[in-house]
Design a protein around this motif. Structure first.
Motif, PDB file in Angstrom:
ATOM      1  N   TRP A 139      16.291   1.060   1.223  1.00 14.90           N
ATOM      2  CA  TRP A 139      16.794  -0.290   1.509  1.00 14.90           C
ATOM      3  C   TRP A 139      18.304  -0.363   1.278  1.00 14.90           C
ATOM      4  O   TRP A 139      19.028  -0.990   2.039  1.00 14.90           O
ATOM      5  N   SER A 140      18.798   0.276   0.210  1.00 17.43           N
ATOM      6  CA  SER A 140      20.230   0.377  -0.066  1.00 17.43           C
ATOM      7  C   SER A 140      20.476   1.695  -0.770  1.00 17.43           C
ATOM      8  O   SER A 140      19.543   2.326  -1.290  1.00 17.43           O
ATOM      9  N   PHE A 141      21.759   2.124  -0.825  1.00 15.40           N
ATOM     10  CA  PHE A 141      22.056   3.442  -1.403  1.00 15.40           C
ATOM     11  C   PHE A 141      23.416   3.406  -2.077  1.00 15.40           C
ATOM     12  O   PHE A 141      24.086   2.374  -2.146  1.00 15.40           O
ATOM     13  N   ASP A 179       0.807  -1.221   0.000  1.00 15.78           N
ATOM     14  CA  ASP A 179       0.000   0.000   0.000  1.00 15.78           C
ATOM     15  C   ASP A 179       0.841   1.273   0.000  1.00 15.78           C
ATOM     16  O   ASP A 179       0.308   2.380   0.085  1.00 15.78           O
ATOM     17  N   GLY A 180       2.157   1.131  -0.094  1.00 16.20           N
ATOM     18  CA  GLY A 180       3.049   2.283  -0.101  1.00 16.20           C
ATOM     19  C   GLY A 180       3.572   2.681   1.260  1.00 16.20           C
ATOM     20  O   GLY A 180       4.432   3.572   1.357  1.00 16.20           O
ATOM     21  N   SER A 181       3.099   2.050   2.319  1.00 13.65           N
ATOM     22  CA  SER A 181       3.618   2.357   3.654  1.00 13.65           C
ATOM     23  C   SER A 181       5.008   1.757   3.816  1.00 13.65           C
ATOM     24  O   SER A 181       5.469   0.946   3.015  1.00 13.65           O
ATOM     25  N   VAL A 182       5.699   2.169   4.869  1.00 13.94           N
ATOM     26  CA  VAL A 182       7.089   1.763   5.090  1.00 13.94           C
ATOM     27  C   VAL A 182       7.142   0.537   5.998  1.00 13.94           C
ATOM     28  O   VAL A 182       6.608   0.561   7.114  1.00 13.94           O
ATOM     29  N   PRO A 183       7.799  -0.538   5.580  1.00 14.40           N
ATOM     30  CA  PRO A 183       7.963  -1.704   6.460  1.00 14.40           C
ATOM     31  C   PRO A 183       8.765  -1.339   7.705  1.00 14.40           C
ATOM     32  O   PRO A 183       9.771  -0.613   7.631  1.00 14.40           O
ATOM     33  N   ALA A 184       8.336  -1.844   8.835  1.00 13.19           N
ATOM     34  CA  ALA A 184       8.986  -1.493  10.097  1.00 13.19           C
ATOM     35  C   ALA A 184      10.419  -1.985  10.172  1.00 13.19           C
ATOM     36  O   ALA A 184      11.228  -1.437  10.937  1.00 13.19           O
ATOM     37  N   ASP A 185      10.783  -3.015   9.382  1.00 13.22           N
ATOM     38  CA  ASP A 185      12.133  -3.557   9.449  1.00 13.22           C
ATOM     39  C   ASP A 185      13.055  -3.000   8.374  1.00 13.22           C
ATOM     40  O   ASP A 185      14.153  -3.539   8.163  1.00 13.22           O
ATOM     41  N   ASN A 186      12.663  -1.938   7.673  1.00  9.82           N
ATOM     42  CA  ASN A 186      13.605  -1.274   6.768  1.00  9.82           C
ATOM     43  C   ASN A 186      14.804  -0.770   7.565  1.00  9.82           C
ATOM     44  O   ASN A 186      14.665  -0.374   8.732  1.00  9.82           O
ATOM     45  N   PRO A 187      15.994  -0.729   6.979  1.00  9.86           N
ATOM     46  CA  PRO A 187      17.215  -0.508   7.765  1.00  9.86           C
ATOM     47  C   PRO A 187      17.359   0.875   8.368  1.00  9.86           C
ATOM     48  O   PRO A 187      18.067   1.031   9.365  1.00  9.86           O
ATOM     49  N   ILE A 233      22.063  -7.180  -3.883  1.00  9.83           N
ATOM     50  CA  ILE A 233      21.616  -6.141  -2.959  1.00  9.83           C
ATOM     51  C   ILE A 233      21.431  -6.697  -1.554  1.00  9.83           C
ATOM     52  O   ILE A 233      20.767  -7.717  -1.345  1.00  9.83           O
ATOM     53  N   ARG A 234      22.048  -6.000  -0.603  1.00 16.75           N
ATOM     54  CA  ARG A 234      21.922  -6.341   0.807  1.00 16.75           C
ATOM     55  C   ARG A 234      21.272  -5.190   1.567  1.00 16.75           C
ATOM     56  O   ARG A 234      21.463  -4.023   1.248  1.00 16.75           O
ATOM     57  N   LEU A 247      16.839 -17.386  -7.925  1.00 13.61           N
ATOM     58  CA  LEU A 247      16.015 -18.530  -7.542  1.00 13.61           C
ATOM     59  C   LEU A 247      15.996 -18.752  -6.040  1.00 13.61           C
ATOM     60  O   LEU A 247      15.168 -19.522  -5.532  1.00 13.61           O
ATOM     61  N   GLN A 248      16.864 -18.048  -5.303  1.00 14.19           N
ATOM     62  CA  GLN A 248      16.851 -18.095  -3.838  1.00 14.19           C
ATOM     63  C   GLN A 248      16.085 -16.917  -3.240  1.00 14.19           C
ATOM     64  O   GLN A 248      16.019 -16.773  -2.017  1.00 14.19           O
ATOM     65  N   GLY A 249      15.532 -16.046  -4.105  1.00 14.02           N
ATOM     66  CA  GLY A 249      14.763 -14.907  -3.637  1.00 14.02           C
ATOM     67  C   GLY A 249      15.583 -13.681  -3.320  1.00 14.02           C
ATOM     68  O   GLY A 249      15.070 -12.724  -2.728  1.00 14.02           O
ATOM     69  N   ARG A 250      16.854 -13.656  -3.724  1.00  8.64           N
ATOM     70  CA  ARG A 250      17.705 -12.489  -3.475  1.00  8.64           C
ATOM     71  C   ARG A 250      17.553 -11.481  -4.613  1.00  8.64           C
ATOM     72  O   ARG A 250      17.367 -11.859  -5.772  1.00  8.64           O
ATOM     73  N   LEU A 251      17.684 -10.201  -4.273  1.00 10.75           N
ATOM     74  CA  LEU A 251      17.535  -9.128  -5.247  1.00 10.75           C
ATOM     75  C   LEU A 251      18.888  -8.769  -5.858  1.00 10.75           C
ATOM     76  O   LEU A 251      19.867  -8.546  -5.144  1.00 10.75           O
ATOM     77  N   TRP A 252      18.910  -8.698  -7.192  1.00  6.13           N
ATOM     78  CA  TRP A 252      20.072  -8.264  -7.952  1.00  6.13           C
ATOM     79  C   TRP A 252      19.674  -7.068  -8.807  1.00  6.13           C
ATOM     80  O   TRP A 252      18.515  -6.946  -9.221  1.00  6.13           O
ATOM     81  N   VAL A 253      20.645  -6.192  -9.096  1.00  9.71           N
ATOM     82  CA  VAL A 253      20.403  -5.095 -10.031  1.00  9.71           C
ATOM     83  C   VAL A 253      21.596  -4.948 -10.969  1.00  9.71           C
ATOM     84  O   VAL A 253      22.713  -5.368 -10.659  1.00  9.71           O
ATOM     85  N   ASN A 254      21.344  -4.369 -12.139  1.00 13.75           N
ATOM     86  CA  ASN A 254      22.439  -3.848 -12.947  1.00 13.75           C
ATOM     87  C   ASN A 254      22.282  -2.342 -13.014  1.00 13.75           C
ATOM     88  O   ASN A 254      21.171  -1.805 -12.892  1.00 13.75           O
TER      89      ASN A 254
END
Length: 374
Positions: free
Chosen positions: A219-221, A199-207, A253-254, A233-240
């Motif tokens: 989440w990362s910067f 819904d666009g709200s912020v997850p409480a466990d964001n860093p 991404i961590r 396939l393990q559910g981890r996020l990657w970017v280029n």
């Protein structure tokens, strides 16, 4: 880096059937060569204007965005323009950008769109969601759930890839908008990947929730311009992401991590000047792979192995600069195969369909293509 120099393709003959003066559909197939043998390439729809993203709906329909502001649905040999799309700021690299269909679409019928919006001093990256009508002709109740903090100028580096996380959270990539120092400033959204609830709200466990002066969505910067994003396939996020002159990166991404831009980079400024402090610094992440010279990567897919088992877990990216599909194999130190031909001019997006075929968008040709075993 290991490269495959692939043979030229036979010219692809586009179909003559024209729909509403816009698109031609279902062209004859051509073939191209890859490390697994021949690949059949079929033009599904052509005549597109700056296609940016593709997504799949249950039942075989596809959605395609055009940067100028149109959302198209291609189904059963017919092309439909979907109404109810938000007004976008089609300025420079901005406009209507990514489209994401969540896993629960059959129940929710929600479609997420990233886009550039006009702000007080320029444009910014935004994310919204609406429900696709039962007849597939319009987005109903579209609402904006996120807009980056205003203050950016210029028409570049919007990022804008959208990924549904394994737990249902939404990731959105945001470029630094040409403001290099802002990528290290947690008080802005520039040069970040953000994580939101549906819904666009912020997850409480964001860093950075609760950290004074920090934007809680981050989440990362330390990113420059992430234009491809995918889960493995393990559910981890990657970017280029785009470097400057050299230094395009693939990053795993961590949570809470700093990816270094513009303090560290494997590229140089377009003037030839050195960027920042070098290629490494304590507390800043290293890319798992980088390109030098730059290929201008866009779109990303991590393949399941469904039709090509040899490619399981491999990372595919498009190249906007040289016009090919890049396949990186993590099992061989991210060695690269370049799949190229007349059809692969300026590849903006690449996706795996539910049946395991590989689809990509060519900006040069204005065409949606499908790859299958030859």
């Amino acid at each position: 880096m290991v490269m495959s120099h692939l043979s030229k393709l036979r010219p692809l003959r586009l179909g003559a059937f024209l729909l509403a003066g816009l698109l031609s559909l279902a062209s004859p197939s051509a073939a191209l060569e890859s490390s697994t043998g021949a690949l059949k390439v079929v033009a599904i729809a052509s005549g597109l204007s700056e296609p940016w993203s593709i997504a799949f709906l249950p039942g075989g329909s596809i959605l395609v965005t055009e940067r100028g502001g149109r959302l198209l649905r291609i189904s059963d040999g017919q092309v439909h323009t979907i109404n109810g799309v938000p007004k976008v700021a089609a300025v420079g690299q901005g406009g209507l950008l990514d489209v994401m269909v969540p896993r629960d679409f059959a129940q929710s019928r929600e479609v997420f769109l990233s886009h550039a919006v006009q702000q007080s001093t320029g444009q910014g990256t935004a994310l919204g969601v609406g429900r696709l009508s039962q007849d597939g002709t319009r987005l109903e109740g579209f609402r904006r759930i996120f807009e980056m903090a205003p203050g950016s100028r210029g028409g570049r580096h919007f990022g804008s890839r959208v990924v549904e996380g394994p737990d249902g959270h939404i990731f959105l990539t945001i470029g630094e908008r040409g403001d290099r120092p802002a990528a290290q400033d947690l008080g802005t959204h520039n040069g970040t990947i953000i994580r939101l609830n549906r819904d666009g709200s912020v997850p409480a466990d964001n860093p950075f929730v609760g950290q004074a002066g920090a934007r809680p969505e981050i989440w990362s910067f330390g990113h420059r311009n992430p234009q491809g994003a995918a889960l493995d396939l393990q559910g981890r996020l990657w970017v280029n992401e785009h470097g400057a002159r050299g230094g395009d990166e693939v990053n795993l991404i961590r949570k809470g991590a700093n990816y270094g831009w513009p303090v560290i980079s494997y590229g140089r400024h377009y003037s030839g000047a050195k960027i920042g402090e070098g290629t490494a610094k304590p507390g800043m992440e290293q890319p798992v792979h980088y390109w030098d010279p730059s290929i201008a990567p866009s779109g990303m897919m991590i393949y399941s192995g469904k039709l090509w088992p040899e490619w399981r877990d491999d990372i595919f990216s498009g190249s906007l600069k040289f016009g090919f599909l890049s396949r990186l194999d993590p099992d061989t130190g991210f060695s690269e195969e370049r799949i190229e031909g007349p059809e692969t001019g300026r590849v903006r997006d690449v996706r795996e369909a539910p049946d395991g075929t590989i689809w990509f968008l060519s900006v040069t040709n204005g065409t949606v293509y499908r790859l299958s075993p030859g």
